[in-house]
Design an enzyme around this catalytic site. Structure first.
Site, PDB file in Angstrom:
ATOM      1  N   THR A   1       0.817  -1.214   0.000  1.00 37.20           N
ATOM      2  CA  THR A   1       0.000   0.000   0.000  1.00 37.20           C
ATOM      3  C   THR A   1       0.847   1.259   0.000  1.00 37.20           C
ATOM      4  O   THR A   1       0.494   2.260  -0.631  1.00 37.20           O
ATOM      5  CB  THR A   1      -0.936   0.003   1.226  1.00 37.20           C
TER       6      THR A   1
ATOM      7  N   SER B   1       1.108  -7.248  -0.812  1.00 39.03           N
ATOM      8  CA  SER B   1       1.610  -8.001   0.331  1.00 39.03           C
ATOM      9  C   SER B   1       1.276  -9.493   0.282  1.00 39.03           C
ATOM     10  O   SER B   1       2.136 -10.332   0.596  1.00 39.03           O
ATOM     11  CB  SER B   1       1.073  -7.390   1.628  1.00 39.03           C
TER      12      SER B   1
ATOM     13  N   THR C   1       1.289  -4.390   4.354  1.00 34.85           N
ATOM     14  CA  THR C   1       1.095  -4.703   5.778  1.00 34.85           C
ATOM     15  C   THR C   1       0.490  -6.079   6.038  1.00 34.85           C
ATOM     16  O   THR C   1       0.617  -6.606   7.142  1.00 34.85           O
ATOM     17  CB  THR C   1       0.185  -3.648   6.436  1.00 34.85           C
ATOM     18  N   ASP C   2      -0.162  -6.693   5.040  1.00 32.62           N
ATOM     19  CA  ASP C   2      -0.832  -7.968   5.288  1.00 32.62           C
ATOM     20  C   ASP C   2       0.125  -9.042   5.787  1.00 32.62           C
ATOM     21  O   ASP C   2      -0.229  -9.857   6.643  1.00 32.62           O
ATOM     22  CB  ASP C   2      -1.538  -8.460   4.026  1.00 32.62           C
TER      23      ASP C   2
END
Length: 337
Positions: free
Chosen positions: A13, A58, A90-91
């Site tokens: 992101t 991610s 971030t996942d």
């Protein structure tokens, strides 16, 4: 002279933009150079060398990509970088950071960060997170701490941090032990002294990506069907299994039978799916309890979450077949505060 810092970008992101007028349907497009150039004041803190390592969402990151990133970061430090920053989605950030931490053997800081809002969104958090990460990378107090995660002005140990919210800019938390530091008015402040568990060695000539370690989460009414399917399908392509169990690592009595048979063939680790707290050792004695699973040859993950227990077992398997005693010893060392 400003200290040199290497920034490696993997996508996510923080690097995603949209061609839509409403800013939806974002995809990773920005290079590491453009990410660094968009951070006000960054050039006053460090001399930055930015390199795009990948442009992936991610969920598409994998262990080989992370291991290549590790090699790049080690080379950057060997080439004179005072610290290294990795940006990504971030996942999977909590997993990438921990896998890096398992093998990071340099005293220099390796800091992982990302963003919950894209650069085009109002209140984009990427520039602030990247600035904090670079401040962390150049701070003398960041040395000898292994891999750190910088997010929302907080600094977390890779071993304990987790993404705990799907949308919030304060998504990352260390549930039990909390953050170890903060960035306040441009100063990196730590509340605990430096220290870390010794890093694992990457086997020379080993092709990263060989091990296969499934993660199986239990559920209400679980009869061990997935583990039975693994047993029935043959174990020649599996190097170990991690189970995300109830409470302190418990499973049903029927699943416990499958655990016992599986543990006789390859390493089986049980972890707690609760998100906080360790696996038990000696409280419950019913079939499927921690005492029962340990007696059947499974290993408790301690304080490690299921996803991080899987990565530790994967890292151990990278070196070749590992026996129950070695697995138990490593989880005893790395699964406790």
């Amino acid at each position: 002279m400003r200290p040199p810092v290497a920034i490696g970008a993997l996508g996510g992101t923080i690097a995603s933009t949209s061609s839509a007028t409403d800013g939806t349907e974002i995809v990773p497009t920005l290079t590491a150079q453009r990410l660094a150039a968009a951070v006000p004041g960054l050039a006053e803190i460090a001399t930055v060398r930015a390199e795009t390592l990948a442009q992936l969402p991610s969920p598409s990151l994998d262990e080989p990509t992370v291991m290549r990133t590790l090699a790049w970061a080690q080379a950057a430090v060997d080439d004179g970088a005072h610290g290294v920053v990795i940006t990504q989605g971030t996942d999977t950030l909590e997993e990438s950071a921990y896998l890096l931490d398992l093998f990071w053997d340099r005293p220099e800081p390796l800091v992982v960060t990302g963003a919950m809002r894209s650069p085009q969104a109002a209140g984009a958090d990427g520039p602030a997170n990247l600035l904090t990460a670079v401040r962390c990378a150049v701070a003398e107090g960041s040395r000898e701490r292994g891999v750190l995660v910088a997010f929302d002005d907080e600094l977390h140990q890779a071993r304990w941090v987790a993404k705990t919210d799907s949308m919030s800019t304060s998504a990352f938390r260390s549930a039990v032990f909390g953050p170890i530091g903060r960035c306040v008015e441009g100063e990196v402040v730590y509340g605990v002294p430096p220290g870390r568990v010794p890093a694992l060695r990457v086997p020379p000539g080993q092709r990263a990506g060989d091990p296969r370690v499934p993660l199986v989460a239990t559920y209400l009414g679980d009869d061990g069907y997935v583990l039975e399917a693994l047993l029935a399908g043959g174990l020649d392509r599996i190097d170990g299994v991690v189970i995300a169990g109830f409470g302190a690592g418990h499973v049903s009595a029927r699943m416990a039978d499958a655990v016992g048979r599986l543990a006789g063939e390859l390493p089986v680790v049980f972890a707690s799916r609760t998100g906080s707290g360790p696996t038990g050792r000696a409280m419950y004695g019913y079939p499927g309890s921690e005492i029962d699973l340990l007696a059947r040859g499974a290993v408790g993950a301690g304080w490690l979450s299921p996803v991080k227990a899987r990565l530790l077992l994967w890292a151990l398997a990278l070196r070749g077949p590992v026996g129950p005693a070695d697995v138990a010893a490593e989880f005893e060392l790395r699964g406790r505060p």
